[in-house]
Design an enzyme around this catalytic site. Structure first.
Site, short mmCIF file in Angstrom:
data_model
loop_
_atom_site.label_atom_id
_atom_site.label_comp_id
_atom_site.label_asym_id
_atom_site.label_seq_id
_atom_site.Cartn_x
_atom_site.Cartn_y
_atom_site.Cartn_z
N ARG A 51 -10.22 3.36 0.81
CA ARG A 51 -10.94 2.40 1.66
C ARG A 51 -11.76 3.10 2.74
O ARG A 51 -12.89 2.71 3.02
CB ARG A 51 -9.95 1.42 2.30
CG ARG A 51 -9.43 0.32 1.38
CD ARG A 51 -8.56 0.81 0.25
NE ARG A 51 -7.34 1.47 0.76
CZ ARG A 51 -6.57 2.28 0.02
NH1 ARG A 51 -6.88 2.58 -1.22
NH2 ARG A 51 -5.48 2.82 0.55
N THR A 52 -11.20 4.13 3.35
CA THR A 52 -11.95 4.85 4.38
C THR A 52 -13.16 5.54 3.79
O THR A 52 -14.26 5.50 4.36
CB THR A 52 -11.03 5.87 5.09
OG1 THR A 52 -10.04 5.15 5.85
CG2 THR A 52 -11.82 6.75 6.04
N CYS A 85 -1.84 -2.93 3.93
CA CYS A 85 -2.81 -1.85 4.13
C CYS A 85 -3.81 -2.36 5.15
O CYS A 85 -4.49 -3.37 4.90
CB CYS A 85 -3.53 -1.48 2.84
SG CYS A 85 -4.92 -0.33 3.07
N ASN A 86 -3.90 -1.70 6.29
CA ASN A 86 -4.80 -2.17 7.34
C ASN A 86 -6.27 -2.03 6.96
O ASN A 86 -7.06 -2.96 7.13
CB ASN A 86 -4.53 -1.39 8.63
CG ASN A 86 -3.26 -1.86 9.32
OD1 ASN A 86 -3.29 -2.76 10.15
ND2 ASN A 86 -2.14 -1.24 8.98
N THR A 87 -6.64 -0.86 6.42
CA THR A 87 -8.06 -0.61 6.15
C THR A 87 -8.60 -1.55 5.10
O THR A 87 -9.79 -1.92 5.14
CB THR A 87 -8.28 0.86 5.74
OG1 THR A 87 -7.55 1.70 6.62
CG2 THR A 87 -9.75 1.23 5.81
N ALA A 88 -7.76 -2.00 4.17
CA ALA A 88 -8.20 -2.96 3.15
C ALA A 88 -8.69 -4.26 3.77
O ALA A 88 -9.47 -5.00 3.15
CB ALA A 88 -7.06 -3.24 2.17
N THR A 129 -6.58 4.57 10.67
CA THR A 129 -7.48 5.45 9.93
C THR A 129 -8.87 5.42 10.55
O THR A 129 -9.22 4.52 11.32
CB THR A 129 -7.61 5.00 8.47
OG1 THR A 129 -8.26 3.72 8.42
CG2 THR A 129 -6.26 4.93 7.77
N LYS A 169 1.19 9.95 2.75
CA LYS A 169 0.75 9.61 1.39
C LYS A 169 1.20 10.66 0.38
O LYS A 169 1.38 10.36 -0.81
CB LYS A 169 -0.76 9.44 1.36
CG LYS A 169 -1.25 8.16 2.05
CD LYS A 169 -2.76 8.04 1.95
CE LYS A 169 -3.25 6.74 2.61
NZ LYS A 169 -2.86 5.54 1.85
N CYS A 199 -2.00 1.59 10.86
CA CYS A 199 -2.11 2.06 9.47
C CYS A 199 -0.70 2.00 8.94
O CYS A 199 0.23 2.46 9.61
CB CYS A 199 -2.68 3.48 9.39
SG CYS A 199 -2.49 4.24 7.76
#
Length: 235
Positions: A51-52, A85-88, A129, A169, A199
């Protein structure tokens, strides 16, 4: 409480965060027997593009993979979706526009977690992130609630935060504690009354060592509490 409804969990981002969410959901649910727990389906797909990278460097769009998971959860009969998932959540609006199921928003859950911790105003530290920070997923929502958001510097992101996230990860969870704790303490020293672990890899690293001496908003637990409130509303 009323009977629990089926929850869908769109996971795999990363796999350990999704698995930990399932564990925390179970441990936080008020239950005396199996049947008191929330029926849940975990769709754990680590093939979702980064995602990032998608936001910052022209990487592959994760939306098709995210929607593939949502379609699977729809077909399984779920009534709502939680995404650990935060970035999603940078694709939240696009996902929500393409499904009839409500998607529980992790940032709103984290904001509610701050209130549960008794933190209602003032400076808040945020660890996340690069993608989450660049999309201002937390800054805009928390500032609209009256918080001031303090974030790591670009140098701290490169030296401390992102390597620690990558370590989790890669299953090097214990190694992530020291740098993440260092960053959280630095944010507290700059005036943060609490630190949001924005995150879902970060709470895993932080939990590998001694508790921090100030409030932290664990976004895995926050999302689990939001899911419990949805599945088993009081009444």
């Amino acid at each position: 409480m009323t009977e629990a409804r089926m929850l869908g969990v769109l996971g795999g981002m990363g796999p350990l965060a999704g698995a930990t969410f399932m564990q925390r959901l179970t441990l936080l649910t008020p239950a005396q027997r199996d049947q008191d727990h929330i029926p849940t389906i975990l769709w754990s797909d680590p093939r979702v593009p980064d995602r990032t990278a998608a936001r910052l460097s022209g990487g592959e769009d994760p939306l098709p993979a995210l929607m593939r998971g949502i379609r699977g959860l729809e077909a399984a009969g779920c009534g709502a979706i939680a995404i650990p998932c935060n970035t999603a959540h940078g694709w939240f609006e696009a996902m929500q526009a393409q499904t009839r199921l409500p998607i529980l928003h992790i940032v709103e859950a984290a904001a509610d977690e701050l209130l549960r911790l008794g933190v209602t105003q003032g400076p808040i530290g945020l660890m996340a992130t690069k993608g989450t920070l660049a999309m201002r997923l937390y800054q805009d929502r928390l500032e609209s609630r009256g918080f001031e958001v303090l974030v790591p510097s670009a140098e701290e992101m490169d030296r401390i935060v992102m390597p620690a996230i990558d370590g989790v990860k890669a299953n090097r969870v214990a190694e992530a504690y020291a740098p993440l704790a260092e960053m959280a303490v630095a944010l507290a020293a700059r005036g943060a009354r609490a630190v949001v672990l924005g995150c879902t890899e970060i709470p895993l690293g932080i939990s590998a060592g001694p508790p921090l001496p100030f409030p932290v908003a664990d976004t895995i637990d926050a999302l689990a509490r939001a899911a419990i409130a949805w599945a088993k509303p009081a009444g």
